[in-house]
Design an enzyme around this catalytic site. Structure first.
Site, PDB file in Angstrom:
ATOM      1  N   ASP A 281      -7.544   6.114  -1.190  1.00  0.00           N
ATOM      2  CA  ASP A 281      -6.838   4.965  -1.743  1.00  0.00           C
ATOM      3  C   ASP A 281      -7.835   3.871  -2.123  1.00  0.00           C
ATOM      4  O   ASP A 281      -8.815   3.634  -1.427  1.00  0.00           O
ATOM      5  CB  ASP A 281      -5.850   4.442  -0.697  1.00  0.00           C
ATOM      6  CG  ASP A 281      -4.842   3.471  -1.270  1.00  0.00           C
ATOM      7  OD1 ASP A 281      -4.157   3.849  -2.236  1.00  0.00           O
ATOM      8  OD2 ASP A 281      -4.739   2.348  -0.761  1.00  0.00           O
ATOM      9  N   GLU A 328      -7.967   7.402  -6.299  1.00  0.00           N
ATOM     10  CA  GLU A 328      -6.905   6.502  -6.751  1.00  0.00           C
ATOM     11  C   GLU A 328      -7.583   5.448  -7.623  1.00  0.00           C
ATOM     12  O   GLU A 328      -8.186   4.507  -7.122  1.00  0.00           O
ATOM     13  CB  GLU A 328      -6.210   5.865  -5.542  1.00  0.00           C
ATOM     14  CG  GLU A 328      -4.992   5.021  -5.903  1.00  0.00           C
ATOM     15  CD  GLU A 328      -5.354   3.580  -6.214  1.00  0.00           C
ATOM     16  OE1 GLU A 328      -5.351   3.220  -7.415  1.00  0.00           O
ATOM     17  OE2 GLU A 328      -5.648   2.828  -5.279  1.00  0.00           O
ATOM     18  N   ASP A 379       3.923   3.199  -3.928  1.00  0.00           N
ATOM     19  CA  ASP A 379       3.961   1.774  -4.258  1.00  0.00           C
ATOM     20  C   ASP A 379       4.846   1.460  -5.466  1.00  0.00           C
ATOM     21  O   ASP A 379       4.939   0.303  -5.874  1.00  0.00           O
ATOM     22  CB  ASP A 379       2.539   1.249  -4.534  1.00  0.00           C
ATOM     23  CG  ASP A 379       1.764   0.982  -3.256  1.00  0.00           C
ATOM     24  OD1 ASP A 379       2.390   0.774  -2.205  1.00  0.00           O
ATOM     25  OD2 ASP A 379       0.524   0.987  -3.309  1.00  0.00           O
TER      26      ASP A 379
END
Length: 482
Positions: A281, A328, A379
């Site tokens: 991430d 990401e 998200d």
């Protein structure tokens, strides 16, 4: 190109994004028991190749898996109690909030903790347990951290008044970590035997109130009292005029480099054993990261700092050449971020909801080949929820793009699923919520907000997914991803 297990980046494939906590289960939260195996069977029937999950580490503030108390430990809430009954460690494990579609974390944790303590008192260590303890180099430090935290009324370690701890609590942490690993690796092996590869998720940062920081203070930018001198976040953007102030302590990359990136190498090595692929991430922070002075109330007053970039990944891949990472790489990035990702042949990400802009119009809304195409992530709102919140003009534009691409369906989710599956992307991953045509009620997380309803969505049964399997299998064959 890099491969991992049976994952071949030269072949078009498809996967599903589904958090473990969102699976149906007998005790209020998805876990590593029968429903997880039933889910794997359905995923295999649909002919998916990838199951992407969210972090399984002990959730931190607001139950966020991205603020864990350890990069290595698993959250005890995922341990399946019925399997402990089968092993004779529990007499029974009565159903608790079995049909819930919303996770009540405090209630579930209290219920499970009581029964896990009962099982712990009946547990007799064996050779398998000892082999795990010997391998889990981080476990002693983590167990002491949690035991000390409980001895200090669960306060953060910066507020501790004693380092004494209860020996039984210390040993209990060994027990729950053993059973988490035992149940998870058995499930992973089962998925692999069905031809399914597990993509895990590793936050780039760790929480301040974590065993990671407590046991490795020298690896972070802290003052002499242990408080961060600066913290992580992202600057103001289209989504937030104040940016996002995450508050995680930043790494002391100079120290880490001098010590062969030891902390990171341990993180990656342990997670490599847990997952076939690791999604990192906020990958951009390896290139440049947003540094906010401690004490700021927003992320506005930060600055970009150069990260470890090529030096770090050269070292990582020299020591672990078979490591398979996904980057990401979302958001407003400088070109150097993508150059860094591409240099190591890491797959990046593209999100359908962010693919309607002028830049995409210039390429006729075609996604690049070397990427992972998503309908959304944890998200984002599910597609139908996102679409319902658009203005009239935005909805008209979204429909026009779909019509231009000759993609049709009953709902916008149906259309975007087909868009991603039919794209040139090597891998297409669809959120479970989009297969179920859910709206905002299925949203996993809203960035910059804390606590419920974030991380609380859960299925009460796999039946709605099972009813879609035949259709999904048809879609994967139609778009040559089966």
């Amino acid at each position: 190109m890099k491969t991992s297990g049976n994952f071949n980046t030269n072949v078009r494939q498809a996967g599903i994004l589904m958090p473990v906590f969102s699976l149906p289960a007998n005790h209020g939260i998805g876990d590593l028991g029968k429903s997880a195996y039933d889910f794997v069977d359905l995923v295999a029937r649909a002919q998916f190749k990838i199951w992407q999950i969210l972090p399984l580490n002990p959730a931190g503030y607001g139950e966020s898996p991205y603020q864990p108390s350890s990069s290595f430990a698993g959250d005890e809430v995922y341990i399946n109690l019925d399997l402990l009954v089968e092993e004779g460690l529990l007499e029974e494990a009565p159903a608790f909030e079995k049909d819930s579609e919303f996770i009540n974390y405090s209630a579930v944790r209290a219920y499970k903790r009581d029964l896990l303590h009962q099982a712990f008192k009946k547990f007799i260590p064996d050779q398998d347990y000892q082999e795990f303890v010997d391998k889990a180099f981080w476990l002693d430090g983590y167990a002491k951290f949690i035991a000390r935290k409980k001895a200090n009324d669960n306060k953060g370690w910066l507020e501790w008044t004693t380092l004494e701890y209860d020996e039984e609590e210390y040993q209990y942490q060994f027990f729950v970590q053993y059973y988490f690993a035992k149940q998870w690796l058995k499930l992973k092996d089962y998925a692999n035997s069905k031809g399914i590869i597990i993509m895990g998720d590793m936050p780039i940062y760790v929480g301040l109130d974590s065993a990671d920081v407590y046991d490795n203070k020298e690896c972070f930018l802290l003052d002499q009292t242990g408080h961060p001198t600066s913290v992580a976040g992202v600057p103001p953007d289209y989504f937030s005029e104040d940016g996002q102030l995450w508050g995680n302590p930043l790494y002391d990359w100079d120290y880490l480099k001098e010590h062969d990136y030891s902390f990171w190498m341990k993180r990656l090595s342990w997670n490599k054993d847990l997952f076939d692929i690791i999604r990192i991430d906020h990958f951009r922070a390896f290139d440049t990261y947003w540094k906010v002075p401690a004490g700021e109330t927003t992320a506005r007053n930060g600055e970009w700092i150069l990260g470890p970039a090529y030096d770090f990944f050269d070292y990582v891949y020299d020591k672990m050449p078979d490591l398979n990472l996904v980057a990401e790489d979302l958001g407003d990035l400088r070109p150097e971020v993508l150059e860094l990702k591409d240099h190591y042949h890491m797959l990046g990400m593209r999100i359908a909801q962010f693919s309607f802009g002028d830049d995409m119009a210039k390429v006729d809304y075609k996604l690049p080949e070397f990427c992972i195409a998503y309908t959304g992530t944890h998200d984002n709102a599910p597609v139908n929820g996102w679409y319902s919140d658009l203005t009239v003009g935005e909805k008209k534009h979204a429909k026009a793009v779909m019509n231009h691409l000759q993609i049709h369906g009953k709902t916008m989710a149906d259309r975007q699923i087909k868009w991603m599956l039919g794209s040139d992307a090597i891998l297409a991953i669809i959120m479970m919520e989009d297969f179920l045509a859910l709206g905002n009620e299925g949203r996993i997380n809203t960035p910059s907000t804390i606590g419920a309803p974030n991380w609380c969505w859960k299925m009460s049964t796999l039946a709605p997914f099972e009813r879609r399997i035949r259709h999904i299998k048809h879609l994967l064959k139609t778009y040559h991803r089966a």
